[in-house]
Design a protein around this motif. Structure first.
Motif, PDB file in Angstrom:
ATOM      1  N   VAL A   9      28.973  71.772 -55.203  1.00 20.24           N
ATOM      2  CA  VAL A   9      27.375  72.046 -55.636  1.00 20.24           C
ATOM      3  C   VAL A   9      26.977  73.416 -55.094  1.00 20.24           C
ATOM      4  CG1 VAL A   9      25.165  71.143 -55.075  1.00 20.24           C
ATOM      5  CG2 VAL A   9      27.116  69.606 -55.225  1.00 20.24           C
ATOM      6  N   MET A  10      27.255  74.048 -53.902  1.00 20.62           N
ATOM      7  CA  MET A  10      26.636  75.218 -53.600  1.00 20.62           C
ATOM      8  C   MET A  10      27.232  76.109 -54.514  1.00 20.62           C
ATOM      9  SD  MET A  10      26.782  75.677 -49.604  1.00 20.62           S
ATOM     10  CE  MET A  10      26.415  74.409 -48.675  1.00 20.62           C
ATOM     11  N   GLY A  11      28.285  76.370 -54.952  1.00 23.33           N
ATOM     12  CA  GLY A  11      29.112  77.393 -55.877  1.00 23.33           C
ATOM     13  C   GLY A  11      28.695  77.002 -57.048  1.00 23.33           C
ATOM     14  N   PHE A  12      28.481  75.922 -57.605  1.00 30.34           N
ATOM     15  CA  PHE A  12      27.812  75.739 -58.957  1.00 30.34           C
ATOM     16  C   PHE A  12      26.475  76.292 -59.031  1.00 30.34           C
ATOM     17  CE2 PHE A  12      26.400  73.022 -62.539  1.00 30.34           C
ATOM     18  CZ  PHE A  12      27.333  73.385 -63.315  1.00 30.34           C
ATOM     19  N   VAL A  13      25.782  75.994 -58.052  1.00 32.41           N
ATOM     20  CA  VAL A  13      24.170  76.452 -58.037  1.00 32.41           C
ATOM     21  C   VAL A  13      24.188  78.291 -58.329  1.00 32.41           C
ATOM     22  CG1 VAL A  13      22.175  76.770 -56.896  1.00 32.41           C
ATOM     23  CG2 VAL A  13      22.900  74.675 -57.064  1.00 32.41           C
ATOM     24  N   VAL A  14      25.136  78.816 -57.401  1.00 33.83           N
ATOM     25  CA  VAL A  14      25.219  80.118 -57.370  1.00 33.83           C
ATOM     26  C   VAL A  14      25.531  80.899 -58.540  1.00 33.83           C
ATOM     27  CG1 VAL A  14      26.325  82.280 -56.127  1.00 33.83           C
ATOM     28  CG2 VAL A  14      25.390  80.354 -54.824  1.00 33.83           C
ATOM     29  N   TRP A  15      26.670  80.096 -59.127  1.00 36.98           N
ATOM     30  CA  TRP A  15      26.939  80.328 -60.267  1.00 36.98           C
ATOM     31  C   TRP A  15      25.869  80.521 -61.459  1.00 36.98           C
ATOM     32  CZ3 TRP A  15      31.623  82.123 -62.736  1.00 36.98           C
ATOM     33  CH2 TRP A  15      31.663  82.220 -64.091  1.00 36.98           C
ATOM     34  N   ILE A  16      25.044  79.420 -61.733  1.00 37.54           N
ATOM     35  CA  ILE A  16      23.876  79.130 -62.628  1.00 37.54           C
ATOM     36  C   ILE A  16      22.951  80.476 -62.353  1.00 37.54           C
ATOM     37  CG2 ILE A  16      22.190  77.550 -63.498  1.00 37.54           C
ATOM     38  CD1 ILE A  16      24.987  76.991 -64.352  1.00 37.54           C
ATOM     39  N   VAL A  17      22.692  80.462 -61.024  1.00 35.63           N
ATOM     40  CA  VAL A  17      21.911  81.698 -60.961  1.00 35.63           C
ATOM     41  C   VAL A  17      22.228  82.897 -61.264  1.00 35.63           C
ATOM     42  CG1 VAL A  17      20.493  82.935 -59.001  1.00 35.63           C
ATOM     43  CG2 VAL A  17      20.515  80.458 -58.853  1.00 35.63           C
ATOM     44  N   LEU A  18      23.438  83.231 -61.155  1.00 40.45           N
ATOM     45  CA  LEU A  18      24.300  84.529 -61.416  1.00 40.45           C
ATOM     46  C   LEU A  18      24.033  84.636 -62.851  1.00 40.45           C
ATOM     47  CD1 LEU A  18      27.263  85.303 -59.342  1.00 40.45           C
ATOM     48  CD2 LEU A  18      25.176  86.578 -59.732  1.00 40.45           C
ATOM     49  N   VAL A  19      24.457  83.561 -63.635  1.00 37.06           N
ATOM     50  CA  VAL A  19      24.681  83.786 -65.211  1.00 37.06           C
ATOM     51  C   VAL A  19      23.102  83.494 -65.864  1.00 37.06           C
ATOM     52  CG1 VAL A  19      27.023  83.195 -65.489  1.00 37.06           C
ATOM     53  CG2 VAL A  19      25.148  81.494 -65.749  1.00 37.06           C
ATOM     54  N   GLN A  25      28.972  76.538 -72.601  1.00 37.78           N
ATOM     55  CA  GLN A  25      30.205  77.495 -72.310  1.00 37.78           C
ATOM     56  C   GLN A  25      30.149  77.775 -70.780  1.00 37.78           C
ATOM     57  OE1 GLN A  25      29.575  80.387 -75.294  1.00 37.78           O
ATOM     58  NE2 GLN A  25      31.034  79.418 -76.771  1.00 37.78           N
ATOM     59  N   GLU A  26      28.844  78.580 -70.639  1.00 38.66           N
ATOM     60  CA  GLU A  26      28.855  79.100 -69.064  1.00 38.66           C
ATOM     61  C   GLU A  26      28.922  77.908 -68.114  1.00 38.66           C
ATOM     62  OE1 GLU A  26      28.508  82.234 -68.469  1.00 38.66           O
ATOM     63  OE2 GLU A  26      27.826  83.271 -70.191  1.00 38.66           O
ATOM     64  N   VAL A  27      28.250  76.827 -68.432  1.00 36.92           N
ATOM     65  CA  VAL A  27      28.285  75.752 -67.469  1.00 36.92           C
ATOM     66  C   VAL A  27      29.750  75.306 -67.309  1.00 36.92           C
ATOM     67  CG1 VAL A  27      27.381  73.310 -67.355  1.00 36.92           C
ATOM     68  CG2 VAL A  27      25.909  75.130 -68.051  1.00 36.92           C
ATOM     69  N   ILE A  28      30.252  74.944 -68.332  1.00 33.37           N
ATOM     70  CA  ILE A  28      31.689  74.565 -68.133  1.00 33.37           C
ATOM     71  C   ILE A  28      32.692  75.327 -67.482  1.00 33.37           C
ATOM     72  CG2 ILE A  28      33.901  73.975 -69.587  1.00 33.37           C
ATOM     73  CD1 ILE A  28      32.012  72.888 -71.773  1.00 33.37           C
ATOM     74  N   ALA A  31      31.596  75.056 -63.832  1.00 30.70           N
ATOM     75  CA  ALA A  31      31.946  74.039 -63.049  1.00 30.70           C
ATOM     76  C   ALA A  31      33.473  74.247 -62.763  1.00 30.70           C
ATOM     77  CB  ALA A  31      31.966  72.859 -64.277  1.00 30.70           C
ATOM     78  N   GLY A  32      34.260  74.783 -63.661  1.00 37.53           N
ATOM     79  CA  GLY A  32      35.631  75.049 -63.498  1.00 37.53           C
ATOM     80  C   GLY A  32      35.917  75.951 -62.430  1.00 37.53           C
ATOM     81  N   VAL A  33      35.351  77.119 -62.173  1.00 36.70           N
ATOM     82  CA  VAL A  33      35.316  77.772 -61.056  1.00 36.70           C
ATOM     83  C   VAL A  33      35.040  77.174 -59.711  1.00 36.70           C
ATOM     84  CG1 VAL A  33      34.818  80.213 -60.182  1.00 36.70           C
ATOM     85  CG2 VAL A  33      35.244  80.086 -62.673  1.00 36.70           C
ATOM     86  N   ALA A  34      33.856  76.541 -59.963  1.00 36.68           N
ATOM     87  CA  ALA A  34      33.525  75.963 -58.671  1.00 36.68           C
ATOM     88  C   ALA A  34      34.276  74.971 -58.057  1.00 36.68           C
ATOM     89  CB  ALA A  34      32.133  75.416 -58.888  1.00 36.68           C
ATOM     90  N   LEU A  35      34.944  74.242 -58.992  1.00 34.27           N
ATOM     91  CA  LEU A  35      35.794  73.247 -58.489  1.00 34.27           C
ATOM     92  C   LEU A  35      37.091  73.839 -57.959  1.00 34.27           C
ATOM     93  CD1 LEU A  35      35.669  69.890 -59.155  1.00 34.27           C
ATOM     94  CD2 LEU A  35      37.245  70.403 -60.960  1.00 34.27           C
ATOM     95  N   LEU A  36      37.564  74.738 -58.719  1.00 34.94           N
ATOM     96  CA  LEU A  36      38.972  75.445 -57.887  1.00 34.94           C
ATOM     97  C   LEU A  36      38.477  76.106 -56.567  1.00 34.94           C
ATOM     98  CD1 LEU A  36      41.564  76.270 -58.937  1.00 34.94           C
ATOM     99  CD2 LEU A  36      40.640  78.367 -59.364  1.00 34.94           C
TER     100      LEU A  36
END
Lengths: 162, 117, 84
Positions: A9-19, A25-28, A31-36
């Motif tokens: 969840v934290m990684g995904f939130v940071v990603w969304i703030v960054l983009v 496309q960005e969301v998918i 999610a992949g990167v955060a999962l990894l």
């Protein structure tokens, strides 16, 4: 498992703030990167996921922020005065203090708070002993020094993290 | 109103950053320099980033500036702490008027306080 | 805005003096670290001035890389291996 989910969840939130967009496309990809990353590094998360959900801790965090900002401003004005004064108004030394915070993350935040407040900088943490570089050594023994340096923070950080 | 607040925040940030750098030049030993530099530069950078956020609002620029401020707030003290610990163990000298050094006393070994020649 | 950027550059010059002059390796390291943080704020100010939102990404990247570099140097000074 809980740790991995919190990390995700934290990684995904940071990603969304960054983009800063919600295109699919960005969301998918996010999610992949955060999962990894969560799968690889999730077990190193230094806090218990259950603590993230308790509103009392978030409330104390909100109370802590103004206190911290006030201390930080005071510290900076203090240092600015020392820098601008013509003589060197310093009497440095390294002192030892003891904290009663238990968890690692609380100690990390305590060390950071100490570094950003008037005239003190954390040099080393060993279990519950902290070595502090103090720009103007005041109180003599260990308990008095502990009280003078970490008194205000320990109270809040114990309620936030422990 | 928010414009003015943003300008104030930017100016305060820049002022503190420059004072911190001045401290980096003026203070006598590594550890005191580090104190001045880390405190002032952290608050200064956070001030500048807050100013950027206030002047640009909830755009991509503003939100990322806040993220950057949070990041600097966490990492600069950690870097200073790690470097101070490393230099103490490495044996970088303390200033000659240092009151006491309980870290080296506890580790054992020679005092690393600079002596007057 | 231009004045602010110029004043910040003077701050970077002070750090440069310490990085060239500093008696020990740690002095240079902390000066370079602080300099990187200042460049990061200059980049943020330029992003605001020229309305180029992507420059702020650069600012985050500079902060991250300087942090990692300083940590690596601190580990080296402790005489430890880099992998613990």
């Amino acid at each position: 498992m809980g740790k991995r989910f919190a990390y995700f969840v934290m990684g995904f939130v940071v990603w969304i703030v960054l983009v800063y967009t919600l295109q699919y496309q960005e969301v998918i990809v996010g999610a992949g990167v955060a999962l990894l990353t969560a799968a690889i590094f999730g077990r190193h998360l230094p806090l218990k996921p259950g603590k993230l959900l308790s509103p009392v801790r978030w409330f104390w965090l909100l109370v802590y922020i103004p206190v911290f900002v006030y201390m930080c401003l005071k510290a900076n004005i203090d240092v600015a005065l020392r820098v601008l004064s013509p003589g060197l108004l310093i009497k440095p030394g390294i002192v030892k203090i003891r904290t009663r915070l238990k968890s690692d993350i609380a100690r990390v935040f305590l060390a950071n708070s100490i570094t950003l407040t008037p005239g003190t900088m954390t040099v080393e943490i060993k279990e519950d002993v902290l070595y502090i570089h103090w720009i103007e050594v005041g109180a003599g023994d260990m308990t008095a020094a502990s009280k003078a340096i970490i008194g205000p923070f320990e109270y809040f950080l114990a309620r936030i993290f422990d | 109103m928010i414009e003015v607040l943003g300008w104030i925040s930017l100016c305060v940030g820049v002022g503190f950053t420059v004072l911190g750098c001045l401290g980096l030049v003026r203070f006598p030993d590594l550890y005191n320099r580090m104190q001045a530099a880390t405190k002032c530069v952290t608050l200064g950078t956070c001030g500048i980033m807050l100013g950027v956020f206030l002047r640009s609002g909830f755009t991509s620029l503003g939100v990322k500036a806040l993220l950057c401020a949070l990041f600097v707030l966490i990492t600069v003290p950690v870097a200073a702490h790690a470097l101070a610990r490393g230099s103490l163990i490495f044996g970088v000298r303390l200033w000659k008027h240092t009151e006491r050094d309980e870290f080296t006393d506890d580790r054992g070994g020679e005092s690393i306080i600079e002596v007057d020649k | 805005m231009t004045i602010l950027i110029v004043v910040l550059s003077f701050g970077a010059f002070f750090c440069l003096y310490r990085a060239l002059q500093g008696p020990s390796i740690s002095d240079r390291a902390i000066a370079v670290d602080i300099m990187a943080v200042i460049f990061s704020s200059i980049t943020a100010l330029m992003a605001l001035k020229y309305k180029l939102a992507y420059l702020i990404d650069l600012s985050i990247a500079i902060a991250v890389i300087s942090f990692v570099g300083t940590l690596a140097l601190a580990k080296y000074l402790e005489g430890r291996s880099l992998d613990d």
